[in-house]
Design an enzyme around this catalytic site. Structure first.
Site, PDB file in Angstrom:
ATOM      1  N   ALA A   1       0.858  -1.180   0.000  1.00 30.97           N
ATOM      2  CA  ALA A   1       0.000   0.000   0.000  1.00 30.97           C
ATOM      3  C   ALA A   1       0.897   1.233   0.000  1.00 30.97           C
ATOM      4  CB  ALA A   1      -0.897  -0.011   1.241  1.00 30.97           C
ATOM      5  N   LYS A   2       0.259   2.388  -0.156  1.00 35.80           N
ATOM      6  CA  LYS A   2       1.039   3.627  -0.287  1.00 35.80           C
ATOM      7  C   LYS A   2       1.977   3.853   0.880  1.00 35.80           C
ATOM      8  CE  LYS A   2      -1.395   6.465  -3.588  1.00 35.80           C
ATOM      9  NZ  LYS A   2      -2.837   6.668  -3.727  1.00 35.80           N
ATOM     10  N   ARG A   3       1.519   3.484   2.091  1.00 40.07           N
ATOM     11  CA  ARG A   3       2.333   3.775   3.278  1.00 40.07           C
ATOM     12  C   ARG A   3       3.668   3.017   3.266  1.00 40.07           C
ATOM     13  NH1 ARG A   3      -1.535   0.220   4.871  1.00 40.07           N
ATOM     14  NH2 ARG A   3      -0.856  -1.674   5.912  1.00 40.07           N
TER      15      ARG A   3
END
Ligand SMILES: [Zn+2]
Length: 325
Positions: free
Chosen positions: A252-254
């Site tokens: 995911a983006k994180r």
């Protein structure tokens, strides 16, 4: 290398779904699929799985194709778009309804969830309790009685489904845990499971290589092969562990930017990206940059790690710095 008699031609497919950009995890699964194909002489079909209506992003198909080309992964046939094959899927769906292997369901998503018992422990999904099984004589009567356009559900019988995975080994699943699943939505869009089975059968796909998040799909797909009278066409499956973030969750983006387009746009050499992917595939002694063709003959499923691979922010920083180590 697997030796196949020359009179049996084997085929696989690369099947990106244009609902988002390809990330390093997808790319690693595609690389494994491509290497197995090129090492074993399987033909490769490129199939764009673009049935997921609202989630399909326009031009994402183009991007997926460009991403694969950038990596140096090629194919022998296609691209073929699922959205252009709707009549084929309709034939299979109609046939299963006629043979009472599928039935109309007018439950809303919320009704189906409320009627279901506890959510599936694994993924929080709800098993459909069979509310509409045997409830309507026909699609027309379901439509009239409810004022809704019915979805079509596949009738799952109680049995244990088994297959032997080329990487993960003996797999089994109690079909009663699946619940009757949707094969066509109310708007007539065929579900992923159905479309994949119709396509893989029609395209004579013999070998399917993909992430192990799709193992549960495989059990559903095996049931569909049987319902369509195509049990002999069930392919060999290879399900490989995913690439995850350091916290053990899906990318995911994180976790940093793992999209191929991110590196492509910043001028990163695709050879550096491939070198990282190759190491993630268990290939030893990979230089800092490598071409896809140089990896052919060097991949062994037996050397593929059985645990998930971790993508870290250090991986991202090193790639952007022009280094894969
Ligand atoms: Zn229902």
């Amino acid at each position: 290398m697997v030796q196949t008699p020359s009179h049996i031609s084997r085929a696989t497919r690369l099947a990106p779904s244009p609902t988002g950009a390809l990330h390093l995890g997808n790319a690693r699964s595609f690389l494994i699929n491509w290497l197995l194909a090129r090492q074993n002489g399987w033909s490769i079909m490129l199939r764009i799985e673009d049935l997921d209506g609202p989630r399909v992003k326009s031009s994402a198909d183009r991007q997926a194709i460009d991403d694969l080309r950038w990596l140096g992964l090629d194919w022998d046939h296609g691209p073929i778009y699922q959205s252009q094959r709707l009549p084929l899927y309709a034939i299979a769906i109609d046939r299963m309804i006629a043979e009472e292997k599928a039935y109309p369901c007018v439950c809303s998503r919320r009704e189906a969830q409320l009627a279901a018992s506890a959510p599936h422990a694994e993924d929080g999904s709800h098993r459909y309790p069979g509310t509409c099984r045997g409830r309507f004589a026909s699609i027309e009567s379901a439509r009239k009685a409810s004022g809704r356009e019915p979805a079509i559900r596949f009738l799952v019988s109680d049995e244990v489904i088994r297959f032997t995975d080329g990487f993960a080994g003996a797999m089994q699943f109690d079909a009663s845990d699946l619940g009757d699943f949707v094969i066509a939505k109310g708007d007539k869009t065929p579900a992923y499971q159905l479309a994949v089975v119709v396509d893989d059968t029609e395209m004579e796909i013999t070998d399917v290589v993909r992430g192990n998040d799709l193992i549960e799909s495989t059990f559903r797909q095996i049931l569909l092969y049987r319902a369509l009278g195509r049990e002999a066409s069930i392919p060999n499956y290879v399900h490989v562990p995913l690439v995850l973030g350091p916290d053990g969750h899906r990318l995911a983006k994180r976790h940093g930017d793992s999209r191929l387009s991110h590196y492509r746009a910043r001028g990163v050499d695709s050879g550096n990206v491939l070198a990282l992917l190759a190491r993630w595939c268990g290939i030893a002694d990979v230089p800092d940059r490598v071409d896809a063709a140089q990896l052919v003959g060097r991949f062994r499923l037996s050397q593929l790690p059985h645990v998930p691979i971790t993508f870290t922010k250090e991986n991202e920083a090193l790639l952007l710095a022009g280094n894969a180590q």
